[in-house]
Design a protein around this motif. Sequence first.
Motif, PDB file in Angstrom:
ATOM      1  N   SER A  41       0.834  -1.208   0.000  1.00  0.00           N
ATOM      2  CA  SER A  41       0.000   0.000   0.000  1.00  0.00           C
ATOM      3  C   SER A  41       0.868   1.258   0.000  1.00  0.00           C
ATOM      4  CB  SER A  41      -0.927   0.001   1.221  1.00  0.00           C
ATOM      5  OG  SER A  41      -1.824  -1.081   1.169  1.00  0.00           O
ATOM      6  N   TRP A  42       1.974   1.190   0.731  1.00  0.00           N
ATOM      7  CA  TRP A  42       2.876   2.347   0.789  1.00  0.00           C
ATOM      8  C   TRP A  42       3.463   2.639  -0.594  1.00  0.00           C
ATOM      9  CZ3 TRP A  42       8.183   2.995   0.012  1.00  0.00           C
ATOM     10  CH2 TRP A  42       8.733   4.196   0.480  1.00  0.00           C
ATOM     11  N   LEU A  43       3.811   1.598  -1.342  1.00  0.00           N
ATOM     12  CA  LEU A  43       4.349   1.789  -2.691  1.00  0.00           C
ATOM     13  C   LEU A  43       3.308   2.421  -3.617  1.00  0.00           C
ATOM     14  CD1 LEU A  43       6.326  -1.552  -3.196  1.00  0.00           C
ATOM     15  CD2 LEU A  43       7.305   0.748  -3.128  1.00  0.00           C
ATOM     16  N   GLU A  44       2.056   2.008  -3.454  1.00  0.00           N
ATOM     17  CA  GLU A  44       1.003   2.588  -4.285  1.00  0.00           C
ATOM     18  C   GLU A  44       0.782   4.062  -3.967  1.00  0.00           C
ATOM     19  OE1 GLU A  44      -2.386   0.140  -3.744  1.00  0.00           O
ATOM     20  OE2 GLU A  44      -1.553  -1.576  -4.839  1.00  0.00           O
ATOM     21  N   ARG A  45       0.985   4.441  -2.695  1.00  0.00           N
ATOM     22  CA  ARG A  45       0.828   5.853  -2.314  1.00  0.00           C
ATOM     23  C   ARG A  45       2.061   6.681  -2.644  1.00  0.00           C
ATOM     24  NH1 ARG A  45      -0.933   3.382   2.461  1.00  0.00           N
ATOM     25  NH2 ARG A  45       0.979   4.085   3.520  1.00  0.00           N
ATOM     26  N   ASN A  46       3.207   6.013  -2.804  1.00  0.00           N
ATOM     27  CA  ASN A  46       4.465   6.721  -3.066  1.00  0.00           C
ATOM     28  C   ASN A  46       5.149   6.150  -4.300  1.00  0.00           C
ATOM     29  OD1 ASN A  46       4.892   8.390  -0.349  1.00  0.00           O
ATOM     30  ND2 ASN A  46       4.169   6.337   0.218  1.00  0.00           N
ATOM     31  N   PRO A  47       4.561   6.350  -5.481  1.00  0.00           N
ATOM     32  CA  PRO A  47       5.110   5.736  -6.695  1.00  0.00           C
ATOM     33  C   PRO A  47       6.525   6.213  -7.026  1.00  0.00           C
ATOM     34  CG  PRO A  47       3.407   7.351  -7.237  1.00  0.00           C
ATOM     35  CD  PRO A  47       3.341   7.150  -5.764  1.00  0.00           C
ATOM     36  N   GLU A  48       6.888   7.407  -6.540  1.00  0.00           N
ATOM     37  CA  GLU A  48       8.240   7.899  -6.835  1.00  0.00           C
ATOM     38  C   GLU A  48       9.309   7.033  -6.163  1.00  0.00           C
ATOM     39  OE1 GLU A  48       6.922   9.613  -3.001  1.00  0.00           O
ATOM     40  OE2 GLU A  48       5.999   9.390  -4.997  1.00  0.00           O
ATOM     41  N   GLU A  49       8.937   6.319  -5.101  1.00  0.00           N
ATOM     42  CA  GLU A  49       9.894   5.470  -4.403  1.00  0.00           C
ATOM     43  C   GLU A  49      10.289   4.246  -5.220  1.00  0.00           C
ATOM     44  OE1 GLU A  49      11.501   5.839  -1.495  1.00  0.00           O
ATOM     45  OE2 GLU A  49      10.685   7.854  -1.315  1.00  0.00           O
ATOM     46  N   VAL A  50       9.472   3.892  -6.223  1.00  0.00           N
ATOM     47  CA  VAL A  50       9.780   2.721  -7.050  1.00  0.00           C
ATOM     48  C   VAL A  50      11.101   2.936  -7.787  1.00  0.00           C
ATOM     49  CG1 VAL A  50       8.987   1.300  -8.991  1.00  0.00           C
ATOM     50  CG2 VAL A  50       7.351   2.123  -7.276  1.00  0.00           C
ATOM     51  N   LYS A  51      11.378   4.173  -8.206  1.00  0.00           N
ATOM     52  CA  LYS A  51      12.649   4.459  -8.875  1.00  0.00           C
ATOM     53  C   LYS A  51      13.825   4.283  -7.919  1.00  0.00           C
ATOM     54  CE  LYS A  51      10.702   7.638 -12.271  1.00  0.00           C
ATOM     55  NZ  LYS A  51      10.751   8.985 -12.892  1.00  0.00           N
ATOM     56  N   VAL A  52      13.599   4.607  -6.664  1.00  0.00           N
ATOM     57  CA  VAL A  52      14.648   4.400  -5.666  1.00  0.00           C
ATOM     58  C   VAL A  52      14.971   2.911  -5.557  1.00  0.00           C
ATOM     59  CG1 VAL A  52      15.275   4.645  -3.239  1.00  0.00           C
ATOM     60  CG2 VAL A  52      13.973   6.465  -4.389  1.00  0.00           C
ATOM     61  N   PHE A  53      13.932   2.086  -5.523  1.00  0.00           N
ATOM     62  CA  PHE A  53      14.138   0.639  -5.447  1.00  0.00           C
ATOM     63  C   PHE A  53      14.848   0.116  -6.694  1.00  0.00           C
ATOM     64  CE2 PHE A  53      10.924   0.645  -2.051  1.00  0.00           C
ATOM     65  CZ  PHE A  53      11.482  -0.283  -1.183  1.00  0.00           C
ATOM     66  N   ALA A  54      14.485   0.640  -7.871  1.00  0.00           N
ATOM     67  CA  ALA A  54      15.140   0.202  -9.108  1.00  0.00           C
ATOM     68  C   ALA A  54      16.634   0.490  -9.060  1.00  0.00           C
ATOM     69  CB  ALA A  54      14.501   0.876 -10.314  1.00  0.00           C
ATOM     70  N   GLY A  55      16.997   1.595  -8.425  1.00  0.00           N
ATOM     71  CA  GLY A  55      18.407   1.940  -8.301  1.00  0.00           C
ATOM     72  C   GLY A  55      19.153   1.054  -7.323  1.00  0.00           C
ATOM     73  N   LEU A  56      18.427   0.318  -6.466  1.00  0.00           N
ATOM     74  CA  LEU A  56      19.062  -0.550  -5.478  1.00  0.00           C
ATOM     75  C   LEU A  56      19.341  -1.956  -5.998  1.00  0.00           C
ATOM     76  CD1 LEU A  56      16.938   0.436  -2.334  1.00  0.00           C
ATOM     77  CD2 LEU A  56      19.260   1.183  -2.899  1.00  0.00           C
ATOM     78  N   VAL A  57      18.746  -2.316  -7.126  1.00  0.00           N
ATOM     79  CA  VAL A  57      18.988  -3.640  -7.718  1.00  0.00           C
ATOM     80  C   VAL A  57      20.314  -3.612  -8.461  1.00  0.00           C
ATOM     81  CG1 VAL A  57      18.121  -5.376  -9.332  1.00  0.00           C
ATOM     82  CG2 VAL A  57      16.504  -4.065  -7.940  1.00  0.00           C
ATOM     83  N   ARG A  58      21.088  -4.667  -8.322  1.00  0.00           N
ATOM     84  CA  ARG A  58      22.374  -4.769  -9.013  1.00  0.00           C
ATOM     85  C   ARG A  58      22.366  -5.989  -9.929  1.00  0.00           C
ATOM     86  NH1 ARG A  58      22.557  -0.426  -7.708  1.00  0.00           N
ATOM     87  NH2 ARG A  58      24.023   0.733  -6.408  1.00  0.00           N
ATOM     88  N   VAL A  59      22.617  -5.745 -11.202  1.00  0.00           N
ATOM     89  CA  VAL A  59      22.805  -6.831 -12.166  1.00  0.00           C
ATOM     90  C   VAL A  59      24.303  -7.064 -12.274  1.00  0.00           C
ATOM     91  CG1 VAL A  59      22.399  -7.609 -14.524  1.00  0.00           C
ATOM     92  CG2 VAL A  59      20.765  -6.045 -13.428  1.00  0.00           C
ATOM     93  N   PHE A  60      24.766  -8.283 -11.894  1.00  0.00           N
ATOM     94  CA  PHE A  60      26.210  -8.503 -11.938  1.00  0.00           C
ATOM     95  C   PHE A  60      26.644  -9.530 -12.987  1.00  0.00           C
ATOM     96  CE2 PHE A  60      24.553 -11.098  -8.441  1.00  0.00           C
ATOM     97  CZ  PHE A  60      25.058 -12.358  -8.728  1.00  0.00           C
ATOM     98  N   GLU A  61      25.646 -10.115 -13.707  1.00  0.00           N
ATOM     99  CA  GLU A  61      26.027 -10.986 -14.813  1.00  0.00           C
ATOM    100  C   GLU A  61      24.826 -11.166 -15.734  1.00  0.00           C
ATOM    101  OE1 GLU A  61      28.558 -15.121 -15.558  1.00  0.00           O
ATOM    102  OE2 GLU A  61      28.212 -14.371 -13.530  1.00  0.00           O
ATOM    103  N   ALA A  62      25.125 -11.227 -17.043  1.00  0.00           N
ATOM    104  CA  ALA A  62      24.088 -11.454 -18.052  1.00  0.00           C
ATOM    105  C   ALA A  62      24.668 -12.340 -19.142  1.00  0.00           C
ATOM    106  CB  ALA A  62      23.614 -10.126 -18.646  1.00  0.00           C
ATOM    107  N   ASN A  63      23.835 -13.212 -19.702  1.00  0.00           N
ATOM    108  CA  ASN A  63      24.370 -14.106 -20.736  1.00  0.00           C
ATOM    109  C   ASN A  63      24.216 -13.492 -22.125  1.00  0.00           C
ATOM    110  OD1 ASN A  63      21.665 -14.469 -21.340  1.00  0.00           O
ATOM    111  ND2 ASN A  63      21.663 -16.687 -21.054  1.00  0.00           N
ATOM    112  N   ASP A  64      24.711 -14.224 -23.130  1.00  0.00           N
ATOM    113  CA  ASP A  64      24.729 -13.692 -24.495  1.00  0.00           C
ATOM    114  C   ASP A  64      23.319 -13.477 -25.043  1.00  0.00           C
ATOM    115  OD1 ASP A  64      27.470 -13.765 -24.418  1.00  0.00           O
ATOM    116  OD2 ASP A  64      27.664 -15.677 -25.482  1.00  0.00           O
ATOM    117  N   ALA A  65      22.373 -14.368 -24.669  1.00  0.00           N
ATOM    118  CA  ALA A  65      21.003 -14.212 -25.154  1.00  0.00           C
ATOM    119  C   ALA A  65      20.373 -12.931 -24.619  1.00  0.00           C
ATOM    120  CB  ALA A  65      20.166 -15.431 -24.747  1.00  0.00           C
TER     121      ALA A  65
END
Length: 363
Positions: A41-65
């Motif tokens: 519910s808090w995320l729905e009331r504070n949609p701007e915080e979703v960008k903050v969460f996106a910045g906290l995810v780390r991708v450290f490996e990806a394959n060729d596909a």
Amino acid sequence: MKPDWDNWFKVSPMPMWLEDFSGVISRMNELRHSGINDIPSWLERNPEEVKVFAGLVRVFEANDAAVELLQASSPDMLLGNLLGGFDEASYKPFTLELIRIANGDRRFSVDVVSKTFKAEHRHLRMSWTAAPGHEDDLSLVYVSATDITELVAVESELRVTISAKNFMLREIEHRVRNTLTLINSLLEMQAKANPEAASALASSARRVETLALVHDSLYRSSDLSLAELRDCVESVVHFAYHFEKKTPASVSFMLDVDDYRIPIEAAAPLALLTSELTVNALRHAHPDGARGSLIISAKVLRNEWIELSICDDGVGLPSGFDPDSSQSLGFSLVRLMALQLNAKLVYTNDCGFSARCLIPLLS
């Protein structure tokens, strides 16, 4: 032989990433410690915080596909946080992903819209799984993707096509209804011009209006392949009652009709069958203004049959009269409609006349 998991990950045709969501889970724990227990519910009331969460995810490996799918020149372009591959269309599905995590899900799928490095959009079905042993800290998450872009495009085209066809069908139903109204008007004019044929023309007008009632039901229906059972029985009985100018002081009636929808091809014959049997009862069961009652029911039996029953407490059929062989237009129509419905008709003539019709739902 020990499996070479690193090589399998790299050459797999399925686009895959290894991601670190530990920053996400840490942020969620901070929110809970601050008194925010309902994070969805808090995320729905504070949609701007979703960008903050996106910045906290780390991708450290990806394959060729994955590199090929997102049109990157190297795996390094896919590493880091998610902000580089996101645009405004990406945050809504990512919010759903965060809600699943906040609710304790550790394995799920979610449809997302991702932007490639050539600024093209891809509709992806992402499968998200916390690695064994990392269900609490989410420092290792397996993510794979299926490109459903073409499927979404085809689905969108189908929706447009279906919408256009539904509009056309509704327009046809509307025009059929108008045509039936015109036919009724012509029959009324003909009856006024030919008083000796007025009764027969009025009966024809009643049958035309019965069909019009069915088309009204179809026009209102959300599914143009189905009609309401109530409209094919209750509405028809009320109209017949009004047509015969009966009142509760003379003949009362009771209706018991299930809420059910029947195939469109069964609607018109069922309505006509109901109309003929009802009018027969209203006209002949209680002669010379005698009081009486009429019970009409349409019940669904075990999702296999509709049992239509029309029973009166009147004088019954004349001696020697056989409705199965009668050449009257009314009973001839009843037999014809029953045949069209693949139905079984049973008549009884004890303590009044009753007609029961068993109509198979899968005929």
